[in-house]
Structure formats: structure tokens, C-alpha cells
Design an enzyme around this catalytic site. Structure first.
Site, PDB file in Angstrom:
ATOM      1  N   LEU A   1       0.833  -1.387   0.037  1.00 41.52           N
ATOM      2  CA  LEU A   1       0.021  -0.028   0.025  1.00 41.52           C
ATOM      3  C   LEU A   1       0.954   1.168   0.149  1.00 41.52           C
ATOM      4  CD1 LEU A   1      -2.665  -1.058   2.585  1.00 41.52           C
ATOM      5  CD2 LEU A   1      -2.831  -1.056   0.114  1.00 41.52           C
ATOM      6  N   ASP A   2       1.994   1.074   0.597  1.00 36.31           N
ATOM      7  CA  ASP A   2       3.052   2.280   0.465  1.00 36.31           C
ATOM      8  C   ASP A   2       4.146   1.969  -0.318  1.00 36.31           C
ATOM      9  OD1 ASP A   2       4.129   4.663   1.189  1.00 36.31           O
ATOM     10  OD2 ASP A   2       4.980   4.187   3.159  1.00 36.31           O
ATOM     11  N   PHE A   3       3.991   2.071  -1.641  1.00 34.73           N
ATOM     12  CA  PHE A   3       4.774   1.637  -2.497  1.00 34.73           C
ATOM     13  C   PHE A   3       5.821   2.860  -2.885  1.00 34.73           C
ATOM     14  CE2 PHE A   3       5.579  -1.948  -5.589  1.00 34.73           C
ATOM     15  CZ  PHE A   3       6.763  -1.233  -6.358  1.00 34.73           C
TER      16      PHE A   3
END
Length: 246
Positions: free
Chosen positions: A24-26
Site C-alpha cells: 500500500l505504501d509503494f
């Protein structure tokens, strides 16, 4: 190396025992290279949840500059949304910056195809990995080299010697900040590169190798002192100036 390692990681996440995992936090800061392999430093923002849906219109994958319509499966989940989100983020943050710049010219069309296909999400992770492995095979084997007139015959070979390394002309993408140190498949490719650079008068096939097993060649604008080395060879252009130095 970074892009291939990332694709292998995303392939694993897409087919993990837990199901398809999305990061989700790429961001590039979430990854680190360890022994030549890309690793995720923080899995707190990873998820196996896939977006629920009732119809295809519920399955739009949105990014700041692009949106992609996906299918709603019979199970009421947006098909492949986690895999596709990871892959497009890889394209955004890694592929666009790293792929176009350092490959030999004959391989650049293959990398452009990967770039375009992932940027439009025409490739899934399976197809992307297969495409990367094809490029790697061509690169390691030297099969990408075009049939051209042999130019190594225009060089004098001094086996059993190497030239003293020092600061010389720069080239890109060099493995050394002091001079022009490039990856080559062999002496013939090195001679071709030397011919394409106006400053180059000689080159050395070193014993150093890259992560793909390819040899590093040092290109020089002048012939410095020769040092005996049974495992080395210096190749010098058969030009008038080179003959004078000899």
C-alpha cells in the site's frame, strides 16, 4: 538488476501462500538491496485484501495520472487488482527512471516494449518477468550483438600486460568515476565501443565481472605504462599515433 529483482519480488507477492499481496505504501524508500537482491524493508502496509465489487464499474484502479478499468469476478472481487497496483507502481517509481538509459542499443527496443506494456497494464507480472528474463538471456549470452564487420583485427593485442589505471576520459554509464569502465561481452564488442568513441585509443579487458558474469573493459585515450600481468591483455588501435607510441 534492480528492476529484475523487483519483478521477481512482485511475482512472489502475486503468488504468495497468503494470496496476492499489495504494497500500500509503494515508495523507493521502502526497498533496499541486499547481496544483489531487492528486499522490502517494511511490510506493515502490505495487505492481502482485494477490493470487493458488484459490477465492473466498481473496479477502477486509479492513479494520479491514469485510471484502469478492471473486471469484477464471480466471487465479487476486482480481478488482479493487487498485482496490477504493484506492477504499475513499479513502472512509476522504477522502470521509467532505470530502464531506458544504460542498456546496449540493440536491447533498448525490448526494454521499451516492457515499459510501454507495464505502463498500460497490458502485461501482468507473469508476462513481465518472462520479458525481463528474455532480455537478461540476450544480454548475458551476447545474442543481442548485431552482425557487423569485425573490427578487433584493427587492434594490436599485447597479451600478458595491463596498463596502469588512472584518471582518463569519462563515459556513461561507467562503472568508475575516474574513467570509462564498461561491461562488454568480449574483446570484439569492446573494440566496437572503442571505435565509436573519438577519445579511445586503447582498451584493457580486465578480470572484473558484473553481476551477470560479463567482463569489464577499461577504455583509455592514451597508453600509460604497461605492467606485466599474465591474465590481462591490452588492445591498441593500429593508428599512426598508436604506432608512434609503440
Amino acid at each position: 538488476q534492480i528492476c529484475l529483482s523487483l519483478v521477481k519480488l512482485l511475482f512472489y507477492l502475486a503468488h504468495s501462500p497468503l494470496g496476492s499481496i499489495v504494497l500500500l505504501d509503494f515508495q523507493p524508500r521502502q526497498f533496499v538491496m541486499v547481496d544483489g537482491n531487492l528486499k522490502v524493508t517494511d511490510m506493515d502496509d502490505a495487505s492481502t485484501e482485494e477490493l470487493s465489487c458488484k459490477e465492473d464499474n466498481d473496479c477502477t484502479l486509479n492513479f494520479p495520472t491514469k485510471s484502469f478499468p478492471l473486471k469484477c469476478s464471480m466471487a465479487g472481487k476486482c480481478e488482479g487488482i493487487n498485482e496490477k497496483k504493484n506492477l504499475f507502481n513499479a513502472y512509476r517509481y522504477f522502470f521509467t527512471y532505470l530502464l531506458p538509459h544504460s542498456a546496449p542499443p540493440p536491447l533498448r527496443p525490448f526494454l521499451s516494449d516492457i515499459l510501454n506494456a507495464t505502463g498500460e497494464l497490458r502485461y501482468g507480472i507473469n508476462e513481465t518477468l518472462k520479458a525481463f528474463e528474455k532480455v537478461l538471456h540476450l544480454y548475458k549470452s551476447g545474442l543481442y550483438l548485431q552482425k557487423r564487420p569485425l573490427v578487433l583485427k584493427d587492434y594490436i593485442s599485447l597479451k600478458g600486460f595491463r596498463a596502469a589505471e588512472g584518471e582518463d576520459y569519462k563515459c556513461w554509464p561507467s562503472y568508475s568515476h575516474l574513467g570509462c569502465l564498461l561491461s562488454v561481452h568480449g574483446a570484439e564488442e569492446a573494440a566496437d565501443i572503442c571505435n565509436s568513441q573519438s577519445q579511445c585509443q586503447s582498451f584493457i579487458i580486465t578480470q572484473r565481472r558484473t553481476w551477470t558474469g560479463r567482463t569489464l573493459a577499461l577504455f583509455q585515450s592514451r597508453l600509460t605504462d604497461l605492467i606485466p600481468d599474465a591474465n590481462a591483455a591490452v588492445y591498441i588501435k593500429q593508428s599512426a599515433s598508436s604506432r608512434e607510441r609503440l
